[in-house]
Design an enzyme around this catalytic site. Structure first.
Site, PDB file in Angstrom:
ATOM      1  N   LEU A  78       4.521   1.900   4.998  1.00  0.00           N
ATOM      2  CA  LEU A  78       4.942   0.502   4.892  1.00  0.00           C
ATOM      3  C   LEU A  78       6.155   0.342   3.965  1.00  0.00           C
ATOM      4  CD1 LEU A  78       1.386  -1.087   4.896  1.00  0.00           C
ATOM      5  CD2 LEU A  78       3.034  -1.054   6.771  1.00  0.00           C
ATOM      6  N   ASP A 119      14.362   2.059   6.586  1.00  0.00           N
ATOM      7  CA  ASP A 119      13.485   1.531   5.527  1.00  0.00           C
ATOM      8  C   ASP A 119      14.295   0.925   4.380  1.00  0.00           C
ATOM      9  OD1 ASP A 119      11.641   2.747   7.119  1.00  0.00           O
ATOM     10  OD2 ASP A 119      10.566   3.740   5.477  1.00  0.00           O
ATOM     11  N   GLY A 151       2.028   5.112   0.508  1.00  0.00           N
ATOM     12  CA  GLY A 151       1.848   6.231   1.436  1.00  0.00           C
ATOM     13  C   GLY A 151       1.206   5.823   2.740  1.00  0.00           C
ATOM     14  N   PRO A 184       0.843  -1.205   0.000  1.00  0.00           N
ATOM     15  CA  PRO A 184       0.000   0.000   0.000  1.00  0.00           C
ATOM     16  C   PRO A 184       0.884   1.262   0.000  1.00  0.00           C
ATOM     17  CG  PRO A 184      -0.721  -1.548   1.696  1.00  0.00           C
ATOM     18  CD  PRO A 184       0.569  -2.075   1.152  1.00  0.00           C
TER      19      PRO A 184
HETATM   20  C1  MEV Z   1       9.539   5.777   9.149  1.00  0.00           C
HETATM   21  O1  MEV Z   1       9.268   4.538   8.525  1.00  0.00           O
HETATM   22  C2  MEV Z   1      10.275   5.574  10.430  1.00  0.00           C
HETATM   23  C3  MEV Z   1      10.693   6.839  11.178  1.00  0.00           C
HETATM   24  O2  MEV Z   1      11.475   6.398  12.296  1.00  0.00           O
HETATM   25  C4  MEV Z   1      11.513   7.774  10.340  1.00  0.00           C
HETATM   26  C5  MEV Z   1      12.834   7.181   9.932  1.00  0.00           C
HETATM   27  O3  MEV Z   1      13.332   6.257  10.575  1.00  0.00           O
HETATM   28  O4  MEV Z   1      13.382   7.736   8.970  1.00  0.00           O
HETATM   29  C6  MEV Z   1       9.515   7.604  11.710  1.00  0.00           C
END
Ligand code: MEV
Length: 316
Positions: A105, A151, A102, A100
């Protein structure tokens, strides 16, 4: 000549936001992927197309970018990857995606990682996983302004990882058939990271204590995963959720999804990702995931079962 690569989306189990302040985090690759196919073009422009996203754009050295269908969103990541890791040869790029968009995820990281891997392969460049992860993080930073390497690392390497100050470790944990993700459209990650930073500036002592507490939770969760202590893992998720609320990234719909999944039998449930909208992750015994999924969808939320994936980026 052609090239194809895919990369998975992710869910953060523990430590989102705290990771931005140098604390550890635990995240897993999920069994939803982005696939990029690159083919030679006989035209004088590059075409980027995704039927899944109803997206089409044309990029030409003469006229620049023309968005024919859809939104810029994820296209920004593909364009930045092209700018950094492609020459001006016209190509056809196709994106297939089951993550999905935005929803926090990791769709943008997965698209970035898959694009870089497909480009490396197209140009017959030898690349390593750390190099793909590093370059994908560079693209995310350029597009978003702020991003930890979490990520892009998880999308590149796959599996269940413990990230501590850019040191990535694959860890053990049985999460098979135990996870449900509920999702709505999220606020931009960069905006949520900024909100937390502003709260940090207003209340540094309190916020530092909270970040330290999240770090303790994450370290303990790693042990709970290793010993498969399900009750403890669930409780730690709920404590982490309380602290995510405290740092200001909760919302009414996220809370509703969290309490709905707990009522339906989750051992633990919390925001996953940046919050402010976006997604929650619920963890339960495998025989309760069906009920959690039903309860979330009955209240009008998007939800899906998610399984961990050991596969990171793949050249296909
Ligand atoms: C975003 O998936 C996770 C956060 O910790 C931001 C990041 O790590 O860049 C909110």
């Amino acid at each position: 000549m052609g090239s194809k690569a895919s990369a998975p989306g992710k869910a953060i189990l523990f430590g989102e936001h705290a990771v931005v302040y140098g604390k550890p985090a635990i995240a897993l690759a999920i069994d939803k992927r982005a696939t990029i196919t690159i083919k030679e073009s006989h035209r004088d422009y590059t075409r980027i197309k995704s039927d899944d996203l109803d997206l089409e754009a044309i990029l030409s050295p003469e006229t620049g970018l023309k968005l024919k269908k859809g939104e810029m969103g994820i296209l920004n990541y593909i364009l930045k990857a092209l700018e950094f890791y492609h020459d001006s040869t016209p190509i056809n790029i196709k994106l297939k995606i089951s993550i999905p968009i935005g929803a926090g995820l990791g769709s943008s990281a997965a698209v970035t990682v898959a694009t870089i891997a497909a480009l490396d392969n197209y140009h017959k460049r030898k690349s390593t996983l750390p190099s793909i992860a590093r370059r994908a993080h560079r693209v995310e930073l350029e597009v978003q302004g702020a991003a930890s390497p979490l990520d892009t690392s998880i999308s590149t390497h796959g599996g269940l990882i413990y990230l501590d100050k850019e040191k990535i470790e694959q860890i053990k944990g049985d999460l098979k058939d135990s996870l449900v993700i509920g999702y709505t459209r999220s606020e931009e990650t960069a905006k949520m990271v900024k909100l937390v930073k502003e709260r940090m500036e207003r209340h540094p002592q309190i916020m530092n204590l909270i970040m330290d507490a999240i770090a303790h939770i994450t370290r303990k969760a790693r042990k709970a995963l290793k010993s498969d202590d399900k009750e403890c893992l669930g409780e730690l998720m709920n404590i982490n959720q309380g602290l995510l609320d405290a740092i200001g990234v909760n919302s009414k719909s996220l809370s509703e999804m969290i309490y709905t999944s707990r009522e339906a039998g989750a051992l633990g449930s919390k925001i996953t990702g940046a919050g402010g909208g976006g997604s929650i992750i619920a963890y339960s015994h495998p025989d309760r995931t069906g009920q959690i999924l039903e309860s979330l969808t009955a209240r009008g939320y998007n939800a899906m079962k998610a399984n961990p994936s050991t596969r990171g980026v793949l050249i296909q």
